[in-house]
Design an enzyme around this catalytic site. Structure first.
Site, short mmCIF file in Angstrom:
data_model
loop_
_atom_site.label_atom_id
_atom_site.label_comp_id
_atom_site.label_asym_id
_atom_site.label_seq_id
_atom_site.Cartn_x
_atom_site.Cartn_y
_atom_site.Cartn_z
N HIS A 151 0.83 -1.20 0.00
CA HIS A 151 0.00 0.00 0.00
C HIS A 151 0.87 1.26 0.00
O HIS A 151 0.66 2.17 -0.80
CB HIS A 151 -0.92 -0.02 1.24
CG HIS A 151 -1.80 1.19 1.34
ND1 HIS A 151 -1.47 2.28 2.10
CD2 HIS A 151 -2.97 1.47 0.74
CE1 HIS A 151 -2.42 3.19 1.99
NE2 HIS A 151 -3.35 2.72 1.16
N CYS A 153 -5.21 2.61 -17.42
CA CYS A 153 -4.86 3.37 -16.24
C CYS A 153 -4.21 2.43 -15.25
O CYS A 153 -4.32 1.22 -15.37
CB CYS A 153 -6.08 4.05 -15.63
SG CYS A 153 -7.41 2.95 -15.16
#
Lengths: 580, 580
Positions: free
Chosen positions: A145, A529
């Site tokens: 993360h 993306c």
């Protein structure tokens, strides 16, 4: 020799017994800044053409221009340890050990520069990560993360520095016997992964470097691929435009909900057990979303903006299940009559209901908007009301509303109908219209396979190759670190498939989506993306696959622009250039 | 009329004012047992051909012959509530509330028949589920753990009976004000989902019913598809052969490790932090695995047996993370000096290391054997040593060793090399050889796409369409219940994709695997295992896709055999028959 090899040379020689021996020569290694200057010099000297110059710079080297660097001239520095170079650049600041503390000292103006030090980061740390200059974690890999989010933010990160013991309770960082407390200075080098004691000097990003500007003026006319940025807030959007973005390819609306003033309404919405209460909570979120969007639309002007509807599973917005379980046990043991116990138990019950074995494959993406149509309605209303408002002040807008995690035409039809109906309602109410398209993410293998059907309802595709890699390989991006080292060592993976697109497998699905989608709708716009949008090899693949644009983090924009130009030239000459 | 419609008729008429009105007629509904008898009668009467008779029975109806049924003649029964008919058949027995308790009362012989009642079941409940006659859960859907495992066991299950409050602490089942304690009798009807108070009579399975045997003698010569069974233990394997299995298509080796005498060695292996300790623990598991395999090989004789190497993530064998966290908190609150606290903390540390966000997409399948090659070595050794041993006693064996979760040729090459090397070692040591093949599961989209490469190393494919459905749709089988109801209601799914194969998406990948695999290796054998292998529509798809066999739970074998025959006849006549 420079004339012969048409490049700067790194030349080895020796003199023995008064005789000169010429040993070997090769193209000299250089930093991004140096590579651009050398290329320009050689064009000016007539040694190479502008097209050749485009291949004298490695796309990844351009990252150097967009991030700060450590200045180490002449100083003696104390390198404490090294972690993974998770996000390049440099950060020098005072240590804090929690996102809340980071926000607090930032708001009070107590520390000018902040380095957030954590075991690992979670989505709830976003606000703290935003105010920090850099992040240091003791656990997690290149796709953790912390790593992914900081790369998106263009913020320096050293991740998985295993020698660091982060004691969040004691507010202490211990590295090989040394102890650092909150407020102590530390310096991070995200380009090499070094963790350095004390306060080093830094040099700012230089997007306006005249040589860079000149070089990019040769690059841009050559490419066919458009280059957009992933940006969620006006500040990042403005930065993106400054770095040459031709639009926003991905605005993640969920990031807006983690802010302190919103998470409570979000939780109320999630905890509601009926539609009426859910709608009441959504009504409070509506004006906030609307003002977020209005800010973004103003920042982007006439450039296209792609907004993705709510994507993550709802439990990401709630307290963690295991933390609740532990707190409840502690209260039962120590304060069994505490009124908090009852409310925690109620909260836990809902958290248990939403708990999932595999959240990545659970109730998220369009499944949220289909199960709770009122969420899609609220988001569509916020988008269109903001758009009409900005247009009324003279703005020219081109919106693209994107539905995540679509796997079938039935899902797309369901969500597109809601969006189009809300648009008509808002346009009728406000007496004004804006240009918009409705499209979807291609991030599931099934979406690629049935792209011909989906394109009946969808006006554009954006390939979400992070999730598409997860599902095509059956590998969770969060969990790959448990076996990636063994895979790289055994030569099973040549590289992390989340960093560079797997052309054979994932790439075939991307090409399938393009071909089948355009068979139904020849004008279908297709982009990509996610992380791969800023990786040079992946960008070149996107060019060859016939995509219209790539979208990447603002700090990857120069890289993507250069890779796209190289891809166009390689196509023209029929062979891949190399810089070897 | 029966002659005209060539089927038994359900005929409506009325008599009004002395006049007979004939209202409507349609083919009569009937049970599986009746359908078979009617079909045979009509052939005997010369009304229909044997080929037509094959279409007069719905494949799913044959399930009736293989499971016990409730006998309700004349009795007044008290239906307490209804849940999902998760696994057909009937179970009548005494209630227990935990798997451990089930094993205990079974071992002591305290209860003759056991019904296990749980909120939901987990993999650790397997031993208890095996000794129970039926399972009742208050939570979970048609694809919950309880439902899937019981269908595999051919054991009756009523799942997600929401009116049932299962108080595992108090050992109480509460249904609409009624309370049932451990030892109370209850009856389950897995075919309708009814939960009935008290002890009803049951009628046993009738696989030897003479009409059934006759009917199947018409069915089997017609089909091209082979039909195998999923079976892990000799008892199930023998049952499978009795029900007509032509081999074992899937033996899941992990089920062997959950047994009480093995889980401790398994845990020692997992908790080891170096290869030496891991090998020591594996050495203790080796003789147990070897004797499991020997039993299975004896039961199957010359029929092919496909053994899948260890598949699930290792933390499935460890205590649950949240339970450890809560117990540690409790000890810290109440007995902070308990020596247990220290060992729990050590255990927790390893559990945390193995914890995964999305276990389905984590360190499992061949990733285990690549990260810890000694696991694959042990399993291969157990297989080959058992095979040589059985062969020495006159057995004739055909082994197929199957590597799970393959996504690339590099993975397959790595694991196949270990297996083949161990085979050579064992054959040399024992001076005897057995026939074996090495192949892999096709359960990831990427495996289907690169099947041409994988087939260079692989001698057979087995399509694991449970996992392939999970990854193609990006839907976790464990978590689909959070949105499946909304999806079915909105018409987005016509049916649960885990029950009936999605032909457009998942099916395309199956066909891709077949085509590309056979392009490299024309003799490649391809089968399917998992839930879809026993679903009639899916079996017919497998026939059309050119598969060699389907493998299903023993209790689905009649269904699969009939569906395969219907598919072959449909192909011959060029059109799908219907029974409408």
């Amino acid at each position: 020799m420079e004339k012969h090899y048409r490049d700067m040379q790194d030349f080895e020689f020796t003199i023995q017994d008064g005789k000169l021996y010429m040993l070997q020569t090769r193209n000299g290694k250089r930093t991004g800044l140096a590579a651009v200057r050398v290329a320009i010099d050689m064009v000016n000297e007539g040694l190479i053409t502008k097209e050749e110059a485009i291949f004298r710079v490695e796309p990844n080297q351009l990252y150097d221009f967009l991030v700060p660097r450590l200045v180490e001239k002449g100083e003696k520095i104390e390198v404490l340890t090294s972690g993974l170079p998770a996000s390049p650049g440099a950060a020098v600041g005072q240590i804090v050990f929690s996102a809340e503390e980071a926000v607090k000292v930032h708001t009070k103006g107590a520390y000018e520069h902040i380095v957030l030090v954590r075991g690992e980061t979670t989505p709830e740390d976003i606000a703290g990560m935003e105010v920090a200059d850099g992040i240091l974690t003791s656990r997690g890999g290149m796709t953790s993360h912390a790593a992914v989010v900081t790369r998106g933010m263009g913020k320096c990160c050293v991740a998985g520095a295993g020698d660091c013991v982060v004691d969040e309770a004691k507010k202490e960082l211990r590295v090989k016997g040394k102890i650092f407390k909150q407020g102590d200075y530390i310096s991070l080098d995200g380009t090499t992964g070094r963790v350095i004691a004390g306060q080093l000097k830094t040099l700012d990003a230089q997007p306006d470097d005249p040589d860079l500007v000149k070089f990019m003026s040769w690059v841009d006319p050559v490419r066919r691929l458009q280059v957009r940025a992933n940006a969620d807030i006006p500040r990042d959007a403005k930065k993106a435009v400054a770095f040459g973005a031709q639009g926003i390819g991905l605005c993640r609306t969920e990031h807006m909900f983690f802010a302190e003033d919103r998470i409570e309404h979000m939780r109320t919405m999630i905890l509601a057990d009926n539609e009426k209460d859910r709608r009441a909570a959504l009504k409070k979120l509506l004006p906030m979303q609307r003002s977020d969007f209005a800010g973004l639309f103003k920042a982007m002007g006439p450039l296209p903006v792609t907004i993705r509807l709510l994507d993550p599973p709802l439990h990401e917005f709630l307290p963690k299940r295991e933390e609740l379980l532990v707190e409840i046990q502690h209260l039962e043991d120590t304060k069994p009559r505490s009124p908090r116990l009852k409310s925690l138990r109620t909260l836990l019950a809902r958290v248990e209901e939403l708990h999932e074995q595999n959240p990545m494959l659970g109730l998220r993406g369009c499944r949220l908007g289909i199960t709770f149509p009122e969420i899609t309605e609220m988001q569509a209303r916020a988008i269109f009301e903001a758009a009409v408002q900005v247009k009324s002040k003279g703005g020219d807008l081109h919106l693209e509303i994107m539905v995540p995690l679509i796997g079938s035409i039935e899902e797309m039809r369901n969500q597109a109908a809601i969006i189009r109906q809300v648009a008509e309602e808002v346009f009728a109410q406000k007496g004004s219209k804006v240009d918009y398209k409705v499209g979807n993410m291609i991030e599931l293998p099934r979406a690629a396979l049935v792209a011909d059907e989906i394109a009946q309802e969808s006006e554009f595709f954006s390939c979400g190759t992070n999730d598409l890699t997860q599902t095509t390989f059956g590998i969770s991006r969060d969990d790959i670190n448990n076996f990636l080292p063994a895979y790289l060592k055994a030569g099973i993976f040549k590289q992390d498939p989340f960093a560079t697109l797997d052309q054979r497998g994932v790439g075939e699905l991307v090409k399938t989506a393009v071909e089948r989608g355009r068979k139904t709708r020849p004008t279908l716009k297709v982009g990509i993306c996610g992380e791969h949008g800023g990786d040079p090899e992946s960008v070149k693949f996107c060019h060859r696959a016939g995509l219209d644009y790539v979208s990447c983090s603002p700090f990857r924009l120069l890289t993507a622009r250069l890779a796209a130009a190289q891809a166009a030239l390689e196509e023209k000459t029929g062979a891949a250039h190399t810089n070897k």
